[in-house]
Motif scaffolding. Structure first.
Motif, PDB file in Angstrom:
ATOM      1  N   TRP A 259       0.825  -1.205   0.000  1.00  0.00           N
ATOM      2  CA  TRP A 259       0.000   0.000   0.000  1.00  0.00           C
ATOM      3  C   TRP A 259       0.863   1.260   0.000  1.00  0.00           C
ATOM      4  CZ3 TRP A 259      -4.790  -1.779  -0.760  1.00  0.00           C
ATOM      5  CH2 TRP A 259      -5.084  -3.070  -0.314  1.00  0.00           C
ATOM      6  N   ALA A 260       0.383   2.294  -0.684  1.00  0.00           N
ATOM      7  CA  ALA A 260       1.110   3.562  -0.774  1.00  0.00           C
ATOM      8  C   ALA A 260       1.396   4.122   0.617  1.00  0.00           C
ATOM      9  CB  ALA A 260       0.301   4.570  -1.585  1.00  0.00           C
ATOM     10  N   LEU A 261       2.629   4.633   0.798  1.00  0.00           N
ATOM     11  CA  LEU A 261       3.015   5.184   2.098  1.00  0.00           C
ATOM     12  C   LEU A 261       2.224   6.443   2.435  1.00  0.00           C
ATOM     13  CD1 LEU A 261       6.899   4.766   2.015  1.00  0.00           C
ATOM     14  CD2 LEU A 261       5.190   3.285   3.071  1.00  0.00           C
ATOM     15  N   SER A 262       1.694   7.121   1.425  1.00  0.00           N
ATOM     16  CA  SER A 262       0.903   8.325   1.694  1.00  0.00           C
ATOM     17  C   SER A 262      -0.400   7.992   2.396  1.00  0.00           C
ATOM     18  CB  SER A 262       0.613   9.069   0.392  1.00  0.00           C
ATOM     19  OG  SER A 262      -0.031   8.206  -0.531  1.00  0.00           O
ATOM     20  N   ARG A 263      -0.889   6.778   2.214  1.00  0.00           N
ATOM     21  CA  ARG A 263      -2.115   6.312   2.878  1.00  0.00           C
ATOM     22  C   ARG A 263      -1.876   4.873   3.332  1.00  0.00           C
ATOM     23  NH1 ARG A 263      -6.806   9.457   1.461  1.00  0.00           N
ATOM     24  NH2 ARG A 263      -6.281  11.084  -0.043  1.00  0.00           N
ATOM     25  N   PRO A 264      -1.018   4.699   4.332  1.00  0.00           N
ATOM     26  CA  PRO A 264      -0.609   3.340   4.722  1.00  0.00           C
ATOM     27  C   PRO A 264      -1.763   2.523   5.289  1.00  0.00           C
ATOM     28  CG  PRO A 264       0.140   4.944   6.340  1.00  0.00           C
ATOM     29  CD  PRO A 264      -0.412   5.730   5.183  1.00  0.00           C
ATOM     30  N   VAL A 265      -1.643   1.225   5.095  1.00  0.00           N
ATOM     31  CA  VAL A 265      -2.645   0.266   5.551  1.00  0.00           C
ATOM     32  C   VAL A 265      -1.911  -0.844   6.287  1.00  0.00           C
ATOM     33  CG1 VAL A 265      -4.435  -1.361   4.808  1.00  0.00           C
ATOM     34  CG2 VAL A 265      -4.106   0.782   3.573  1.00  0.00           C
ATOM     35  N   THR A 266      -2.532  -1.371   7.319  1.00  0.00           N
ATOM     36  CA  THR A 266      -1.963  -2.524   7.997  1.00  0.00           C
ATOM     37  C   THR A 266      -1.772  -3.656   6.998  1.00  0.00           C
ATOM     38  OG1 THR A 266      -3.072  -1.918  10.059  1.00  0.00           O
ATOM     39  CG2 THR A 266      -2.263  -4.177   9.874  1.00  0.00           C
ATOM     40  N   GLN A 267      -0.577  -4.226   6.967  1.00  0.00           N
ATOM     41  CA  GLN A 267      -0.262  -5.253   5.978  1.00  0.00           C
ATOM     42  C   GLN A 267      -1.190  -6.450   6.115  1.00  0.00           C
ATOM     43  OE1 GLN A 267       1.841  -4.619   3.582  1.00  0.00           O
ATOM     44  NE2 GLN A 267       1.381  -6.553   2.583  1.00  0.00           N
ATOM     45  N   VAL A 268      -1.648  -6.958   4.982  1.00  0.00           N
ATOM     46  CA  VAL A 268      -2.557  -8.102   4.966  1.00  0.00           C
ATOM     47  C   VAL A 268      -1.848  -9.284   4.327  1.00  0.00           C
ATOM     48  CG1 VAL A 268      -4.669  -6.745   4.952  1.00  0.00           C
ATOM     49  CG2 VAL A 268      -3.513  -7.248   2.792  1.00  0.00           C
ATOM     50  N   ALA A 269      -2.339 -10.466   4.610  1.00  0.00           N
ATOM     51  CA  ALA A 269      -1.694 -11.683   4.116  1.00  0.00           C
ATOM     52  C   ALA A 269      -1.886 -11.826   2.614  1.00  0.00           C
ATOM     53  CB  ALA A 269      -2.278 -12.896   4.835  1.00  0.00           C
ATOM     54  N   PRO A 270      -0.913 -12.405   1.924  1.00  0.00           N
ATOM     55  CA  PRO A 270      -1.069 -12.672   0.492  1.00  0.00           C
ATOM     56  C   PRO A 270      -2.214 -13.647   0.244  1.00  0.00           C
ATOM     57  CG  PRO A 270       1.228 -12.896   1.187  1.00  0.00           C
ATOM     58  CD  PRO A 270       0.407 -12.817   2.437  1.00  0.00           C
ATOM     59  N   ILE A 271      -2.711 -13.631  -0.987  1.00  0.00           N
ATOM     60  CA  ILE A 271      -3.770 -14.542  -1.411  1.00  0.00           C
ATOM     61  C   ILE A 271      -3.155 -15.590  -2.334  1.00  0.00           C
ATOM     62  CG2 ILE A 271      -5.952 -14.763  -2.657  1.00  0.00           C
ATOM     63  CD1 ILE A 271      -6.504 -11.831  -1.915  1.00  0.00           C
ATOM     64  N   THR A 272      -3.361 -16.850  -2.030  1.00  0.00           N
ATOM     65  CA  THR A 272      -2.779 -17.916  -2.850  1.00  0.00           C
ATOM     66  C   THR A 272      -3.862 -18.620  -3.665  1.00  0.00           C
ATOM     67  OG1 THR A 272      -2.976 -19.493  -1.016  1.00  0.00           O
ATOM     68  CG2 THR A 272      -0.890 -18.299  -1.232  1.00  0.00           C
ATOM     69  N   LEU A 273      -3.453 -19.120  -4.817  1.00  0.00           N
ATOM     70  CA  LEU A 273      -4.335 -19.870  -5.702  1.00  0.00           C
ATOM     71  C   LEU A 273      -3.699 -21.228  -5.981  1.00  0.00           C
ATOM     72  CD1 LEU A 273      -5.227 -17.167  -8.384  1.00  0.00           C
ATOM     73  CD2 LEU A 273      -6.845 -18.244  -6.832  1.00  0.00           C
ATOM     74  N   ASN A 274      -4.444 -22.303  -5.737  1.00  0.00           N
ATOM     75  CA  ASN A 274      -3.909 -23.616  -6.080  1.00  0.00           C
ATOM     76  C   ASN A 274      -4.624 -24.168  -7.306  1.00  0.00           C
ATOM     77  OD1 ASN A 274      -6.353 -24.968  -5.259  1.00  0.00           O
ATOM     78  ND2 ASN A 274      -5.673 -24.855  -3.137  1.00  0.00           N
ATOM     79  N   ARG A 275      -4.173 -25.311  -7.761  1.00  0.00           N
ATOM     80  CA  ARG A 275      -4.669 -25.905  -9.004  1.00  0.00           C
ATOM     81  C   ARG A 275      -6.166 -26.174  -8.953  1.00  0.00           C
ATOM     82  NH1 ARG A 275      -1.208 -30.874 -11.023  1.00  0.00           N
ATOM     83  NH2 ARG A 275       0.309 -29.257 -10.506  1.00  0.00           N
ATOM     84  N   ASP A 276      -6.659 -26.722  -7.846  1.00  0.00           N
ATOM     85  CA  ASP A 276      -8.080 -27.037  -7.735  1.00  0.00           C
ATOM     86  C   ASP A 276      -8.938 -25.777  -7.763  1.00  0.00           C
ATOM     87  OD1 ASP A 276      -7.456 -29.718  -7.580  1.00  0.00           O
ATOM     88  OD2 ASP A 276      -7.472 -29.771  -5.382  1.00  0.00           O
ATOM     89  N   GLN A 277      -8.480 -24.738  -7.071  1.00  0.00           N
ATOM     90  CA  GLN A 277      -9.235 -23.480  -7.062  1.00  0.00           C
ATOM     91  C   GLN A 277      -9.312 -22.874  -8.459  1.00  0.00           C
ATOM     92  OE1 GLN A 277      -6.776 -21.547  -4.188  1.00  0.00           O
ATOM     93  NE2 GLN A 277      -8.067 -22.093  -2.439  1.00  0.00           N
ATOM     94  N   VAL A 278      -8.207 -22.919  -9.192  1.00  0.00           N
ATOM     95  CA  VAL A 278      -8.187 -22.361 -10.547  1.00  0.00           C
ATOM     96  C   VAL A 278      -9.158 -23.107 -11.459  1.00  0.00           C
ATOM     97  CG1 VAL A 278      -6.766 -22.090 -12.613  1.00  0.00           C
ATOM     98  CG2 VAL A 278      -5.884 -21.386 -10.385  1.00  0.00           C
ATOM     99  N   THR A 279      -9.230 -24.441 -11.311  1.00  0.00           N
ATOM    100  CA  THR A 279     -10.163 -25.238 -12.111  1.00  0.00           C
ATOM    101  C   THR A 279     -11.598 -24.803 -11.848  1.00  0.00           C
ATOM    102  OG1 THR A 279      -8.658 -27.137 -12.113  1.00  0.00           O
ATOM    103  CG2 THR A 279     -10.983 -27.573 -12.577  1.00  0.00           C
ATOM    104  N   VAL A 280     -11.928 -24.579 -10.578  1.00  0.00           N
ATOM    105  CA  VAL A 280     -13.281 -24.151 -10.209  1.00  0.00           C
ATOM    106  C   VAL A 280     -13.554 -22.736 -10.721  1.00  0.00           C
ATOM    107  CG1 VAL A 280     -14.797 -23.594  -8.277  1.00  0.00           C
ATOM    108  CG2 VAL A 280     -13.408 -25.668  -8.209  1.00  0.00           C
ATOM    109  N   LEU A 281     -12.577 -21.838 -10.606  1.00  0.00           N
ATOM    110  CA  LEU A 281     -12.755 -20.463 -11.076  1.00  0.00           C
ATOM    111  C   LEU A 281     -13.041 -20.424 -12.579  1.00  0.00           C
ATOM    112  CD1 LEU A 281      -9.860 -18.732  -9.093  1.00  0.00           C
ATOM    113  CD2 LEU A 281     -12.299 -18.281  -8.804  1.00  0.00           C
ATOM    114  N   LYS A 282     -12.341 -21.250 -13.327  1.00  0.00           N
ATOM    115  CA  LYS A 282     -12.552 -21.301 -14.780  1.00  0.00           C
ATOM    116  C   LYS A 282     -13.964 -21.768 -15.103  1.00  0.00           C
ATOM    117  CE  LYS A 282     -10.555 -23.205 -19.017  1.00  0.00           C
ATOM    118  NZ  LYS A 282      -9.463 -24.049 -19.580  1.00  0.00           N
ATOM    119  N   GLN A 283     -14.415 -22.814 -14.420  1.00  0.00           N
ATOM    120  CA  GLN A 283     -15.757 -23.333 -14.659  1.00  0.00           C
ATOM    121  C   GLN A 283     -16.812 -22.325 -14.213  1.00  0.00           C
ATOM    122  OE1 GLN A 283     -16.596 -26.043 -16.290  1.00  0.00           O
ATOM    123  NE2 GLN A 283     -18.784 -25.606 -16.045  1.00  0.00           N
TER     124      GLN A 283
END
Length: 384
Positions: A259-283
């Motif tokens: 996040w931009a330092l001019s308007r900082p935000v508490t750091q949030v965890a990354p979002i991960t995508l696995n193979r099964d999730q991607v298959t469902v997202l495509k469908q």
């Protein structure tokens, strides 16, 4: 956050405003002096001088001294500090596309696909932030505000570790800002500038899409797991973009937000995508497109097929063309029914090899596209 930034943007990192923003966010105090500003660390153990403008004699020498001092004061590399200064006024999205690839490389076809998906992903957030009401399929004709926003988004350098794409969204600072405090924009999103709202909605929508995919996998839920999250930005366009962050053979992807330092935000965890999730997202994307038409779509192309019963009356045609105004310029074959007068125009266009355009609601059924409620059928004088 990225731990191996590699190179850095010398021009951006030497910008006086970005340097001042960085120092302010790290607790340094400014003291005006002739020709610039002397910044003093909060414990007064270090000080650095920032010239007022780039044209000042010895400017780059001052910046070099500043980076060396900050490196000692913070116990971090100059490259890492330079990178953070260069992006201090922007929200940055990092997309790790293939953790198992050779560091810093990716197959060229996969790379092109990932960059196009990055653009579609950011655009989906901009359209959602601009729209009066959310849709499970975003319109092919994008809002003017979203398109204007996209002109200001910048691609950053790729990084090693995996093939990491970066998108920079410039964030305007608060007017008269002299102190920087960590905010909770997720609570007061409406008061944020449009650019920050896009970043926030991108993260929320992406997180919700992944949660919806998990519900389908773990609880055997249907497409409703996605459609009920339309109010949070989940739609076919977003889901399609996310599937482009992984290789065609599978694998994982990770999306990190800074996040931009001019308007900082508490750091949030990354979002991960696995193979099964991607298959469902495509469908899910396919099912949402099949269930909901894209309204106000203009198809431009050539008439490649004509069919009607008898010599007169309405008939069916198909057009090989593109969706006007769509970021995806892939050629599609689209079927539609026309009234007698429009069918006659289509016949002449087919015989002459002319370009036509027609507007309607685009529906996908299986592998075919249909344009419902067609209007303003026109034979264009120009070539495609």
């Amino acid at each position: 956050m990225i731990t191996n930034p590699g190179g850095f943007h010398v021009t951006q990192a030497s910008d006086p405003q970005r340097i001042s923003l960085y120092l302010t966010s790290h607790g340094w105090s400014p003291h005006e002096e002739e020709g610039g500003t002397l910044w003093i660390a909060h414990d007064e153990s270090y000080d650095v001088f920032v010239p007022r403008h780039r044209q000042m004699r010895g400017y780059l020498s001052h910046i070099g001294t500043l980076l060396k001092t900050l490196s000692v004061a913070e116990g971090r590399s100059e490259a890492k500090i330079s990178l953070e200064i260069s992006i201090s006024d922007a929200d940055v999205q990092y997309v790790h596309t293939d953790p198992e690839a050779d560091p810093g490389t990716t197959p060229i076809d996969e790379g092109v696909r990932a960059f196009e998906s990055l653009r579609q992903w950011v655009l989906s957030g901009a359209v959602f932030a601009s729209a009066e009401r959310p849709k499970v399929v975003q319109p092919a004709r994008k809002p003017a505000r979203a398109l204007e926003f996209m002109r200001n988004v910048r691609l950053g350098p790729t990084f090693e570790g995996s093939y990491i794409l970066t998108a920079y969204i410039p964030i305007p600072p608060r007017i008269g800002q002299t102190e920087i405090e960590v905010d909770d924009p997720f609570v007061r999103a409406a008061s944020q500038p449009f650019e920050r709202r896009v970043s926030l909605k991108l993260r929320e929508a992406t997180k919700e899409a992944v949660v919806a995919a998990d519900e389908v996998i773990q609880r055997r839920e249907g497409i409703e797991a996605f459609t009920r999250r339309a109010e949070k930005g989940v739609n076919a366009n977003l889901c399609e973009a996310l599937t482009g962050f992984t290789t065609r053979e599978g694998g994982e992807a990770c999306i990190d937000f800074s996040w931009a330092l001019s308007r900082p935000v508490t750091q949030v965890a990354p979002i991960t995508l696995n193979r099964d999730q991607v298959t469902v997202l495509k469908q899910a994307a396919q099912e949402m497109r099949a269930a909901a038409p894209e309204d106000d779509v203009t198809v431009v192309g050539a008439v490649v097929r004509l069919h009607r019963e008898g010599a007169f009356g309405p008939g069916e045609i198909s057009i090989a063309g593109i969706i006007e105004g769509s970021a995806n310029e892939r050629l599609r074959r689209i079927w539609l029914d026309l009234a007698e007068d429009d069918y006659s125009q289509a016949t002449r266009a087919h015989d002459n090899g002319a370009t036509v355009s027609v507007t309607g609601s685009l529906v996908r059924r299986g592998n075919r596209y249909f344009l419902k409620n067609p209007s303003t059928f026109t034979v264009r004088p120009d070539a495609p």
